[in-house]
Write a protein that holds these residues in place. Structure first.
Motif, mmCIF file in Angstrom:
data_model
loop_
_atom_site.group_PDB
_atom_site.id
_atom_site.type_symbol
_atom_site.label_atom_id
_atom_site.label_comp_id
_atom_site.label_asym_id
_atom_site.label_seq_id
_atom_site.Cartn_x
_atom_site.Cartn_y
_atom_site.Cartn_z
ATOM 1 N N ALA A 14 0.588 -1.171 0.423
ATOM 2 C CA ALA A 14 -0.065 0.280 -0.136
ATOM 3 C C ALA A 14 0.792 1.165 -0.331
ATOM 4 O O ALA A 14 1.032 2.408 -0.703
ATOM 5 N N LYS A 15 2.017 1.063 0.346
ATOM 6 C CA LYS A 15 2.937 2.560 0.649
ATOM 7 C C LYS A 15 3.507 2.382 -0.628
ATOM 8 O O LYS A 15 3.931 3.564 -0.358
ATOM 9 N N SER A 18 0.953 3.962 -2.833
ATOM 10 C CA SER A 18 0.504 5.696 -2.680
ATOM 11 C C SER A 18 1.926 6.953 -3.161
ATOM 12 O O SER A 18 1.149 7.840 -3.748
ATOM 13 N N GLU A 127 -6.187 0.292 -3.691
ATOM 14 C CA GLU A 127 -6.403 1.066 -2.943
ATOM 15 C C GLU A 127 -6.890 2.649 -3.043
ATOM 16 O O GLU A 127 -7.009 3.851 -2.842
ATOM 17 N N SER A 128 -5.106 2.921 -3.178
ATOM 18 C CA SER A 128 -4.847 3.986 -3.134
ATOM 19 C C SER A 128 -5.214 4.610 -4.603
ATOM 20 O O SER A 128 -5.358 5.970 -4.921
ATOM 21 N N ASP A 129 -5.513 3.564 -5.822
ATOM 22 C CA ASP A 129 -5.821 3.961 -6.788
ATOM 23 C C ASP A 129 -7.491 4.626 -7.010
ATOM 24 O O ASP A 129 -7.394 5.667 -8.172
#
Length: 457
Positions: A14-15, A18, A127-129
């Motif tokens: 995720a990091k 992002s 999820e970050s997109d």
């Protein structure tokens, strides 16, 4: 099995996603070799009620758990050697509220486990997109989040009074496979993982003992299908954001020029676009949306159901009805349960209190009714009018009374009311209860009148 190790890897993914929006991930397939990753995925799948339903191989949770270690060893070994083959999904049909039936694809249990493992890899990346106004099938988001975005749009300062109600024809069945893979490759550079996803897309379906190829679509019922559906429609979200997400000055300049501003909210394949522009411009925007979806995503809008509505006339979204009304000379936007939602729960309650169920004891019947009424009231607890909740609980109370009369034939209505119901002295509510079991049916903020009771048999 160490959940912490899995969580740390997901945080890293995720990091990275992002902080590096253009990064393409490699070596993701290796995570499917981790015993910990696969066993945690299996535990999650087997803990779900749906694991009791079998796929084309006929295997249910009980059978899988009886031979768990061997099954998991074989599954992980096949993934390591890249010999794993997905099976066709078993197609069944479930009824819709409009009387039609919706196809549901049930993957084999081992395929669900692999899909859960894939979902655990891809979810933190994508999820970050995803756009903040994409609210369906995402952890920590619910329908009320979508409603919370919409409600302020209709106040007298923002004035987004026109609503484009979007309806995609058979969305899950029409996802274009090659377009989906193209979108996935923007983030994924892992050939083995992409090949595995392609196998799931092309696994086919079994219906009535006959096999059919899947040329398009993602099966409703597949563990990874909601995520893939969001990846696909994220392209629509980004297209809308590029045109309509403007800074305050740009939005002001559009209004001064007589043009409108737009906001889209999407929940899975349901979406609405609200605008403060003139009707001619809103119609042109609807046409632009239709052209983008057809040309870029091979999706079709339903001409019949995709309509432009003024908020004063009201519209339905996610089971809610939103309408702007004038009350005591002032405009107010009311949020209420949709009429169709009320009819659905009434049909369910009516069925459960029909004469077909008089063999059941009062305690069990009340327990079921309590769960339905409580769940329905909880879902609509933020709506404007308590009268809507009162309508459902009133309906439930009288259905239960009729059920008691059918169950205890020959009993006097007054006797049944005295023995099976009581009124609380500290509030205006009726309770239906089984005294020996202590189970209670609460009827919120409503007291039946003598005339209403006399109208019942």
């Amino acid at each position: 099995m160490n959940p912490t190790k899995m969580a740390e890897k997901q945080k890293f993914l995720a990091k990275t996603a992002s902080e590096h929006p253009d990064h393409r991930f490699t070596n993701l397939y290796d995570l499917l070799h981790w015993d910990c990753w696969m066993h945690i995925s299996a535990e999650r799948v087997l803990a779900r009620p749906g694991s009791q339903t079998d796929g084309v191989d006929g295997q249910t949770r009980k059978a899988f758990k009886a031979d768990y270690e061997r099954q998991m060893t074989t599954l992980i070994d096949q993934l390591k050697r890249k010999t794993y083959q997905s099976q066709p999904v078993r197609r069944v049909y479930i009824p819709k509220h409009d009387g039609k039936k919706r196809p549901l694809g049930i993957p084999a249990l081992r395929d669900r486990i692999v899909q859960e493992a894939l979902r655990a890899i891809l979810d933190p990346i994508y999820e970050s997109d995803f756009h903040p106004h994409s609210l369906g099938f995402r952890k920590g988001r619910c329908t009320m989040d979508a409603i919370a975005v919409l409600m302020p749009m209709f106040n007298t300062s923002v004035k987004h009074y026109y609503v484009i109600e979007g309806d995609l024809q058979s969305y899950f069945d029409t996802v274009h496979h090659r377009t989906l893979m193209k979108l996935l490759r923007r983030r994924l550079k892992d050939r083995a993982l992409l090949d595995l996803l392609w196998k799931f897309l092309k696994a086919g379906v079994m219906e009535g003992g006959l096999f059919a190829r899947t040329e398009s679509g993602v099966p409703q019922g597949g563990v990874i299908s909601p995520l893939l559906a969001n990846v696909y429609l994220n392209e629509f979200d980004q297209w809308a954001a590029a045109q309509w997400e403007l800074d305050r000055n740009a939005r002001r300049r559009r209004r001064e020029a007589g043009l409108g501003n737009y906001t889209m909210v999407r929940y899975a394949d349901d979406f609405v676009v609200v605008s403060n522009g003139p009707i001619a411009e809103v119609k042109a925007t609807k046409q632009a949306i239709q052209q983008f979806l057809e040309n870029e995503l091979h999706l079709t809008l339903s001409e019949e159901k995709t309509v432009i509505t003024h908020v004063n006339d009201g519209f339905d979204f996610l089971g809610f009805h939103i309408q702007r009304e004038q009350v005591n000379g002032k405009w107010a936007v009311h949020l209420r349960p949709a009429a169709k939602a009320k009819e659905r729960v009434k049909r369910k309650l009516k069925d459960l209190t029909s004469s077909n169920w008089t063999w059941m004891d009062e305690y069990t019947r009340l327990k079921t009714l309590n769960a339905i009424v409580r769940g329905w009231a909880e879902y609509y607890r933020y709506t404007s009018l308590l009268a809507d909740i009162g309508e459902i609980t009133r309906f439930t109370w009288f259905r239960y009374l009729n059920w008691l009369l059918a169950k205890h034939k020959g009993s006097h209505k007054g006797q049944l009311i005295r023995e099976k119901t009581r009124r609380l002295h500290d509030c205006t509510r009726w309770h239906a209860e089984v005294r020996e079991g202590g189970n209670t049916l609460e009827v919120y903020q409503w007291l039946p009148t003598r005339q209403e009771l006399n109208r019942q048999h």
